[in-house]
Motif scaffolding. Structure first.
Motif, PDB file in Angstrom:
ATOM      1  N   GLY A  18      -4.344 -10.241 -15.762  1.00 47.25           N
ATOM      2  CA  GLY A  18      -4.405  -9.107 -16.468  1.00 47.25           C
ATOM      3  C   GLY A  18      -4.939  -7.815 -15.658  1.00 47.25           C
ATOM      4  N   LEU A  19      -6.133  -8.018 -14.747  1.00 47.25           N
ATOM      5  CA  LEU A  19      -6.805  -6.995 -14.176  1.00 47.25           C
ATOM      6  C   LEU A  19      -5.839  -6.679 -12.997  1.00 47.25           C
ATOM      7  N   VAL A  20      -5.342  -7.479 -12.162  1.00 46.89           N
ATOM      8  CA  VAL A  20      -4.114  -7.172 -10.976  1.00 46.89           C
ATOM      9  C   VAL A  20      -3.124  -6.406 -11.757  1.00 46.89           C
ATOM     10  N   ASP A  21      -2.760  -6.823 -12.930  1.00 46.68           N
ATOM     11  CA  ASP A  21      -1.496  -6.011 -13.625  1.00 46.68           C
ATOM     12  C   ASP A  21      -1.816  -4.817 -13.981  1.00 46.68           C
ATOM     13  N   ALA A  22      -3.191  -4.407 -14.354  1.00 47.54           N
ATOM     14  CA  ALA A  22      -3.310  -3.297 -14.621  1.00 47.54           C
ATOM     15  C   ALA A  22      -3.469  -2.358 -13.506  1.00 47.54           C
ATOM     16  N   GLU A  23      -4.098  -2.850 -12.512  1.00 51.12           N
ATOM     17  CA  GLU A  23      -4.247  -2.198 -11.075  1.00 51.12           C
ATOM     18  C   GLU A  23      -2.795  -1.800 -10.589  1.00 51.12           C
ATOM     19  N   TYR A  24      -1.803  -2.751 -10.530  1.00 50.78           N
ATOM     20  CA  TYR A  24      -0.612  -2.343  -9.865  1.00 50.78           C
ATOM     21  C   TYR A  24       0.181  -1.413 -10.923  1.00 50.78           C
ATOM     22  N   ALA A  25      -0.182  -1.500 -12.238  1.00 51.08           N
ATOM     23  CA  ALA A  25       0.555  -0.441 -13.055  1.00 51.08           C
ATOM     24  C   ALA A  25      -0.041   0.785 -12.915  1.00 51.08           C
ATOM     25  N   ARG A  26      -1.170   0.857 -12.429  1.00 46.43           N
ATOM     26  CA  ARG A  26      -2.015   2.210 -12.161  1.00 46.43           C
ATOM     27  C   ARG A  26      -1.543   2.908 -10.658  1.00 46.43           C
ATOM     28  N   VAL A  27      -0.998   1.987  -9.718  1.00 45.03           N
ATOM     29  CA  VAL A  27      -0.803   2.637  -8.364  1.00 45.03           C
ATOM     30  C   VAL A  27       0.435   2.179  -7.999  1.00 45.03           C
ATOM     31  N   HIS A  28       1.504   1.723  -8.663  1.00 46.53           N
ATOM     32  CA  HIS A  28       2.578   1.262  -8.051  1.00 46.53           C
ATOM     33  C   HIS A  28       3.480   2.108  -7.652  1.00 46.53           C
ATOM     34  N   ALA A  29       3.311   3.423  -8.052  1.00 45.33           N
ATOM     35  CA  ALA A  29       4.149   4.406  -7.401  1.00 45.33           C
ATOM     36  C   ALA A  29       3.812   5.082  -6.287  1.00 45.33           C
ATOM     37  N   ASP A  30       2.606   4.558  -5.734  1.00 47.38           N
ATOM     38  CA  ASP A  30       2.244   5.187  -4.468  1.00 47.38           C
ATOM     39  C   ASP A  30       2.139   4.048  -3.361  1.00 47.38           C
ATOM     40  N   HIS A  31       1.620   4.072  -2.218  1.00 50.25           N
ATOM     41  CA  HIS A  31       1.355   3.297  -1.002  1.00 50.25           C
ATOM     42  C   HIS A  31       0.518   2.192  -1.220  1.00 50.25           C
ATOM     43  N   ARG A  32      -0.332   2.392  -2.341  1.00 48.54           N
ATOM     44  CA  ARG A  32      -1.020   1.152  -2.798  1.00 48.54           C
ATOM     45  C   ARG A  32      -0.637   0.358  -3.408  1.00 48.54           C
ATOM     46  N   GLY A  33       0.541   0.505  -4.211  1.00 45.42           N
ATOM     47  CA  GLY A  33       1.456  -0.399  -4.926  1.00 45.42           C
ATOM     48  C   GLY A  33       2.347  -1.257  -3.838  1.00 45.42           C
ATOM     49  N   GLU A  34       2.618  -0.557  -2.890  1.00 40.82           N
ATOM     50  CA  GLU A  34       3.344  -1.450  -1.863  1.00 40.82           C
ATOM     51  C   GLU A  34       2.519  -2.322  -1.120  1.00 40.82           C
ATOM     52  N   THR A  35       1.241  -2.204  -1.032  1.00 42.69           N
ATOM     53  CA  THR A  35       0.283  -3.015  -0.428  1.00 42.69           C
ATOM     54  C   THR A  35       0.021  -4.304  -1.614  1.00 42.69           C
ATOM     55  N   MET A  36       0.074  -3.816  -2.678  1.00 41.89           N
ATOM     56  CA  MET A  36      -0.217  -4.862  -3.613  1.00 41.89           C
ATOM     57  C   MET A  36       1.133  -5.702  -4.032  1.00 41.89           C
ATOM     58  N   ARG A  37       2.318  -5.387  -3.544  1.00 41.70           N
ATOM     59  CA  ARG A  37       3.484  -5.970  -3.952  1.00 41.70           C
ATOM     60  C   ARG A  37       3.495  -7.579  -3.380  1.00 41.70           C
ATOM     61  N   PRO A  38       2.896  -7.985  -2.434  1.00 40.98           N
ATOM     62  CA  PRO A  38       2.945  -9.323  -1.900  1.00 40.98           C
ATOM     63  C   PRO A  38       2.204 -10.179  -3.167  1.00 40.98           C
ATOM     64  N   LEU A  39       1.247  -9.663  -3.982  1.00 39.87           N
ATOM     65  CA  LEU A  39       0.548 -10.447  -4.764  1.00 39.87           C
ATOM     66  C   LEU A  39       1.204 -10.527  -6.314  1.00 39.87           C
ATOM     67  N   MET A  40       2.577  -9.997  -6.254  1.00 34.86           N
ATOM     68  CA  MET A  40       3.307  -9.692  -7.653  1.00 34.86           C
ATOM     69  C   MET A  40       4.553 -10.584  -7.298  1.00 34.86           C
ATOM     70  N   MET A  41       4.946 -10.695  -8.758  1.00 37.80           N
ATOM     71  CA  MET A  41       6.295 -11.581  -8.861  1.00 37.80           C
ATOM     72  C   MET A  41       6.988 -10.924 -10.005  1.00 37.80           C
ATOM     73  N   ASP A  42       8.456 -10.977 -10.256  1.00 35.74           N
ATOM     74  CA  ASP A  42       9.083 -10.498 -11.251  1.00 35.74           C
ATOM     75  C   ASP A  42       9.593 -11.516 -11.952  1.00 35.74           C
ATOM     76  N   VAL A  43       9.256 -11.390 -13.189  1.00 36.77           N
ATOM     77  CA  VAL A  43       9.591 -12.264 -14.393  1.00 36.77           C
ATOM     78  C   VAL A  43      10.513 -11.685 -15.581  1.00 36.77           C
TER      79      VAL A  43
END
Length: 194
Positions: free
Chosen positions: A121-146
């Motif tokens: 939940g904490l990582v998801d919240a961080e990704y939702a906050r930053v996904h639209a900029d370069h920080r979101g791209e750096t987090m993408r390896p931690l994420m998966m689509d379900v």
């Protein structure tokens, strides 16, 4: 009746059919280690949440105590309840948290009340906050689509999903190969009253 229109799209996923969430198997990169001792992935987000003196682990410890589970020790040795709590939180339960900070020579104690959202939940919240900029791209390896749980990946709102013709819904028709759809339509035309 289209996921491409606001009135037909699933309100949860916006008509995409999937949601992006933290992949726990990537986040817990070193299961032979304990949380707070390097268990989480060597990434900015992992290091932040794996800080033994951080707010994240202080809140997890309070949740573990309230739930009566043990989250100490190597990740691979934790039981299912401890892992579920660590990853997915304790719901809306308000916890009394005592957070002992250590920053170099400075020490402090903070007390607060709040829920434990879980590492995912904490990582998801961080990704939702930053996904639209370069920080979101750096987090993408931690994420998966379900698949979206609300629409089962159909991308449709409840109303269009509920409409059925001869027992078949629009999502099922859309998933058919053209050859199969044509056959279904031919059968439907043959069975219609003249």
């Amino acid at each position: 009746y289209s996921f491409n229109h606001a009135s037909g799209a699933c309100p949860t996923c916006g008509g995409v059919g999937v949601r992006t969430t933290c992949d726990p198997d990537v986040l817990v990169a070193r299961p032979e280690r304990a949380l707070g001792d390097g268990a989480l992935v060597d990434h900015r987000v992992g290091r932040f949440h794996d800080d033994p003196h951080g707010q994240t682990l202080a809140t997890l410890r309070a949740a573990a105590e309230a739930e009566g589970v043990d989250v100490s020790g190597p990740w691979r040795d934790l039981d299912g309840d401890a892992r579920r709590l660590a990853l997915f939180g304790s719901g809306d339960r308000e916890l009394e948290v005592v957070w002992h900070t250590v920053r170099g020579a400075r020490r402090g104690e903070h007390r607060f009340t709040g829920p434990w959202a879980g590492l995912v939940g904490l990582v998801d919240a961080e990704y939702a906050r930053v996904h639209a900029d370069h920080r979101g791209e750096t987090m993408r390896p931690l994420m998966m689509d379900v698949p979206c749980e609300a629409c089962d990946g159909t991308r449709l709102a409840p109303e269009p999903r509920g409409v059925r013709v001869a027992g078949v819904g629009i999502a099922e028709l859309s998933a058919m190969a053209v050859r199969d759809l044509r056959g279904w339509l031919d059968e439907l035309a043959l069975s219609s009253p003249s």
